[in-house]
Write a protein that holds these residues in place. Structure first.
Motif, PDB file in Angstrom:
ATOM      1  N   LEU A  22     -29.882  33.833  -1.219  1.00  0.00           N
ATOM      2  CA  LEU A  22     -30.397  32.791  -2.103  1.00  0.00           C
ATOM      3  C   LEU A  22     -29.313  31.751  -2.332  1.00  0.00           C
ATOM      4  O   LEU A  22     -28.160  32.081  -2.592  1.00  0.00           O
ATOM      5  CB  LEU A  22     -30.861  33.380  -3.432  1.00  0.00           C
ATOM      6  N   LEU A  23     -29.704  30.493  -2.240  1.00  0.00           N
ATOM      7  CA  LEU A  23     -28.755  29.386  -2.331  1.00  0.00           C
ATOM      8  C   LEU A  23     -28.957  28.566  -3.598  1.00  0.00           C
ATOM      9  O   LEU A  23     -30.090  28.320  -4.001  1.00  0.00           O
ATOM     10  CB  LEU A  23     -28.935  28.461  -1.128  1.00  0.00           C
ATOM     11  N   THR A  24     -27.875  28.123  -4.170  1.00  0.00           N
ATOM     12  CA  THR A  24     -27.931  27.191  -5.294  1.00  0.00           C
ATOM     13  C   THR A  24     -28.130  25.777  -4.748  1.00  0.00           C
ATOM     14  O   THR A  24     -28.001  25.538  -3.533  1.00  0.00           O
ATOM     15  CB  THR A  24     -26.633  27.223  -6.111  1.00  0.00           C
ATOM     16  N   ILE A  25     -28.390  24.837  -5.622  1.00  0.00           N
ATOM     17  CA  ILE A  25     -28.524  23.441  -5.207  1.00  0.00           C
ATOM     18  C   ILE A  25     -27.222  22.953  -4.572  1.00  0.00           C
ATOM     19  O   ILE A  25     -27.244  22.200  -3.596  1.00  0.00           O
ATOM     20  CB  ILE A  25     -28.985  22.529  -6.376  1.00  0.00           C
ATOM     21  N   SER A  26     -26.085  23.406  -5.080  1.00  0.00           N
ATOM     22  CA  SER A  26     -24.795  23.016  -4.497  1.00  0.00           C
ATOM     23  C   SER A  26     -24.663  23.526  -3.070  1.00  0.00           C
ATOM     24  O   SER A  26     -24.165  22.816  -2.193  1.00  0.00           O
ATOM     25  CB  SER A  26     -23.642  23.544  -5.347  1.00  0.00           C
ATOM     26  N   ASP A  27     -25.107  24.761  -2.825  1.00  0.00           N
ATOM     27  CA  ASP A  27     -25.090  25.324  -1.470  1.00  0.00           C
ATOM     28  C   ASP A  27     -25.981  24.497  -0.541  1.00  0.00           C
ATOM     29  O   ASP A  27     -25.598  24.191   0.587  1.00  0.00           O
ATOM     30  CB  ASP A  27     -25.587  26.777  -1.464  1.00  0.00           C
ATOM     31  N   VAL A  28     -27.171  24.144  -1.041  1.00  0.00           N
ATOM     32  CA  VAL A  28     -28.125  23.373  -0.234  1.00  0.00           C
ATOM     33  C   VAL A  28     -27.549  21.998   0.093  1.00  0.00           C
ATOM     34  O   VAL A  28     -27.650  21.529   1.226  1.00  0.00           O
ATOM     35  CB  VAL A  28     -29.488  23.261  -0.954  1.00  0.00           C
ATOM     36  N   LEU A  29     -26.918  21.357  -0.877  1.00  0.00           N
ATOM     37  CA  LEU A  29     -26.286  20.061  -0.635  1.00  0.00           C
ATOM     38  C   LEU A  29     -25.199  20.183   0.422  1.00  0.00           C
ATOM     39  O   LEU A  29     -25.088  19.337   1.322  1.00  0.00           O
ATOM     40  CB  LEU A  29     -25.709  19.486  -1.930  1.00  0.00           C
ATOM     41  N   PHE A  30     -24.392  21.222   0.353  1.00  0.00           N
ATOM     42  CA  PHE A  30     -23.321  21.436   1.320  1.00  0.00           C
ATOM     43  C   PHE A  30     -23.888  21.632   2.725  1.00  0.00           C
ATOM     44  O   PHE A  30     -23.437  21.018   3.684  1.00  0.00           O
ATOM     45  CB  PHE A  30     -22.471  22.647   0.916  1.00  0.00           C
ATOM     46  N   ILE A  31     -24.913  22.473   2.840  1.00  0.00           N
ATOM     47  CA  ILE A  31     -25.487  22.795   4.146  1.00  0.00           C
ATOM     48  C   ILE A  31     -26.173  21.579   4.771  1.00  0.00           C
ATOM     49  O   ILE A  31     -26.019  21.321   5.964  1.00  0.00           O
ATOM     50  CB  ILE A  31     -26.487  23.962   4.013  1.00  0.00           C
ATOM     51  N   THR A  32     -26.918  20.835   3.976  1.00  0.00           N
ATOM     52  CA  THR A  32     -27.677  19.697   4.500  1.00  0.00           C
ATOM     53  C   THR A  32     -26.829  18.443   4.668  1.00  0.00           C
ATOM     54  O   THR A  32     -27.178  17.558   5.443  1.00  0.00           O
ATOM     55  CB  THR A  32     -28.861  19.350   3.585  1.00  0.00           C
ATOM     56  N   GLY A  33     -25.756  18.347   3.905  1.00  0.00           N
ATOM     57  CA  GLY A  33     -24.930  17.149   3.950  1.00  0.00           C
ATOM     58  C   GLY A  33     -25.432  16.041   3.046  1.00  0.00           C
ATOM     59  O   GLY A  33     -24.851  14.955   2.995  1.00  0.00           O
ATOM     60  N   PHE A  34     -26.515  16.295   2.319  1.00  0.00           N
ATOM     61  CA  PHE A  34     -26.999  15.312   1.362  1.00  0.00           C
ATOM     62  C   PHE A  34     -26.004  15.191   0.219  1.00  0.00           C
ATOM     63  O   PHE A  34     -25.315  16.136  -0.122  1.00  0.00           O
ATOM     64  CB  PHE A  34     -28.373  15.693   0.814  1.00  0.00           C
ATOM     65  N   LYS A  35     -25.959  14.023  -0.385  1.00  0.00           N
ATOM     66  CA  LYS A  35     -25.004  13.766  -1.469  1.00  0.00           C
ATOM     67  C   LYS A  35     -25.611  13.897  -2.854  1.00  0.00           C
ATOM     68  O   LYS A  35     -24.908  13.929  -3.845  1.00  0.00           O
ATOM     69  CB  LYS A  35     -24.414  12.355  -1.323  1.00  0.00           C
ATOM     70  N   SER A  36     -26.932  13.947  -2.931  1.00  0.00           N
ATOM     71  CA  SER A  36     -27.595  13.892  -4.226  1.00  0.00           C
ATOM     72  C   SER A  36     -28.644  14.986  -4.376  1.00  0.00           C
ATOM     73  O   SER A  36     -29.421  15.243  -3.452  1.00  0.00           O
ATOM     74  CB  SER A  36     -28.261  12.524  -4.375  1.00  0.00           C
ATOM     75  N   ARG A  37     -28.687  15.572  -5.554  1.00  0.00           N
ATOM     76  CA  ARG A  37     -29.725  16.554  -5.881  1.00  0.00           C
ATOM     77  C   ARG A  37     -31.109  15.904  -5.843  1.00  0.00           C
ATOM     78  O   ARG A  37     -32.084  16.526  -5.455  1.00  0.00           O
ATOM     79  CB  ARG A  37     -29.491  17.127  -7.278  1.00  0.00           C
ATOM     80  N   VAL A  38     -31.147  14.649  -6.256  1.00  0.00           N
ATOM     81  CA  VAL A  38     -32.412  13.914  -6.282  1.00  0.00           C
ATOM     82  C   VAL A  38     -33.011  13.855  -4.881  1.00  0.00           C
ATOM     83  O   VAL A  38     -34.219  13.990  -4.708  1.00  0.00           O
ATOM     84  CB  VAL A  38     -32.206  12.496  -6.869  1.00  0.00           C
ATOM     85  N   GLN A  69     -33.807  27.305   8.789  1.00  0.00           N
ATOM     86  CA  GLN A  69     -34.858  26.881   9.712  1.00  0.00           C
ATOM     87  C   GLN A  69     -35.090  25.379   9.631  1.00  0.00           C
ATOM     88  O   GLN A  69     -35.303  24.718  10.651  1.00  0.00           O
ATOM     89  CB  GLN A  69     -36.161  27.631   9.424  1.00  0.00           C
ATOM     90  N   TRP A  70     -35.030  24.821   8.435  1.00  0.00           N
ATOM     91  CA  TRP A  70     -35.218  23.381   8.257  1.00  0.00           C
ATOM     92  C   TRP A  70     -34.118  22.617   8.987  1.00  0.00           C
ATOM     93  O   TRP A  70     -34.382  21.647   9.705  1.00  0.00           O
ATOM     94  CB  TRP A  70     -35.235  23.024   6.773  1.00  0.00           C
ATOM     95  N   VAL A  71     -32.867  23.048   8.808  1.00  0.00           N
ATOM     96  CA  VAL A  71     -31.740  22.386   9.458  1.00  0.00           C
ATOM     97  C   VAL A  71     -31.872  22.490  10.974  1.00  0.00           C
ATOM     98  O   VAL A  71     -31.684  21.507  11.693  1.00  0.00           O
ATOM     99  CB  VAL A  71     -30.389  22.985   8.986  1.00  0.00           C
ATOM    100  N   ASN A  72     -32.224  23.661  11.477  1.00  0.00           N
ATOM    101  CA  ASN A  72     -32.331  23.861  12.917  1.00  0.00           C
ATOM    102  C   ASN A  72     -33.482  23.078  13.535  1.00  0.00           C
ATOM    103  O   ASN A  72     -33.460  22.789  14.731  1.00  0.00           O
ATOM    104  CB  ASN A  72     -32.467  25.344  13.248  1.00  0.00           C
ATOM    105  N   ALA A  73     -34.473  22.713  12.738  1.00  0.00           N
ATOM    106  CA  ALA A  73     -35.623  21.947  13.240  1.00  0.00           C
ATOM    107  C   ALA A  73     -35.355  20.449  13.292  1.00  0.00           C
ATOM    108  O   ALA A  73     -36.149  19.695  13.877  1.00  0.00           O
ATOM    109  CB  ALA A  73     -36.857  22.219  12.376  1.00  0.00           C
ATOM    110  N   LEU A  74     -34.235  19.998  12.735  1.00  0.00           N
ATOM    111  CA  LEU A  74     -33.921  18.572  12.761  1.00  0.00           C
ATOM    112  C   LEU A  74     -33.680  18.122  14.195  1.00  0.00           C
ATOM    113  O   LEU A  74     -33.094  18.859  14.994  1.00  0.00           O
ATOM    114  CB  LEU A  74     -32.660  18.288  11.927  1.00  0.00           C
ATOM    115  N   PRO A  75     -34.100  16.911  14.540  1.00  0.00           N
ATOM    116  CA  PRO A  75     -33.833  16.401  15.894  1.00  0.00           C
ATOM    117  C   PRO A  75     -32.342  16.182  16.076  1.00  0.00           C
ATOM    118  O   PRO A  75     -31.636  15.769  15.158  1.00  0.00           O
ATOM    119  CB  PRO A  75     -34.605  15.097  15.960  1.00  0.00           C
ATOM    120  N   PHE A  76     -31.891  16.478  17.262  1.00  0.00           N
ATOM    121  CA  PHE A  76     -30.461  16.332  17.577  1.00  0.00           C
ATOM    122  C   PHE A  76     -30.270  15.116  18.458  1.00  0.00           C
ATOM    123  O   PHE A  76     -30.914  14.968  19.487  1.00  0.00           O
ATOM    124  CB  PHE A  76     -29.951  17.582  18.301  1.00  0.00           C
ATOM    125  N   GLU A  77     -29.384  14.224  18.030  1.00  0.00           N
ATOM    126  CA  GLU A  77     -29.061  13.045  18.822  1.00  0.00           C
ATOM    127  C   GLU A  77     -27.572  12.992  19.063  1.00  0.00           C
ATOM    128  O   GLU A  77     -26.786  13.220  18.143  1.00  0.00           O
ATOM    129  CB  GLU A  77     -29.491  11.771  18.096  1.00  0.00           C
TER     130      GLU A  77
END
Length: 79
Positions: A22-38, A69-77
């Motif tokens: 189970l991941l916290t919002i901080s973990d999710v931000l780190f994994i996705t690279g997003f900067k904002s919780r919003v 799974q969400w991260v792995n489904a992102l298109p790779f360029e």
């Protein structure tokens, strides 16, 4: 081969994540690279990101497998 982008699966280091998957919002931000919780919550609202779970009636967590799974489904360029 030149010009062909190959999809690469991203694996998150188990050392950087809490046990139990189970991941916290901080973990999710780190994994996705997003900067904002919003940003995360906008994606959840638009149903383009996995919804969180409520743990113990108050804590918000994401399933590690869902985020992975969400991260792995992102298109790779390749740039």
């Amino acid at each position: 081969m030149k010009g062909i982008a190959m999809k690469q699966e991203v694996q998150v280091s188990p050392k950087s994540l809490p046990t139990g998957g189970l991941l916290t919002i901080s973990d999710v931000l780190f994994i996705t690279g997003f900067k904002s919780r919003v940003t995360i919550y906008r994606y959840v609202k638009s149903k383009t990101f996995p919804p969180p779970c409520v743990v113990n009636g108050k804590s918000i967590r994401w399933r590690q497998d869902d985020v992975q799974q969400w991260v792995n489904a992102l298109p790779f360029e390749q740039h």
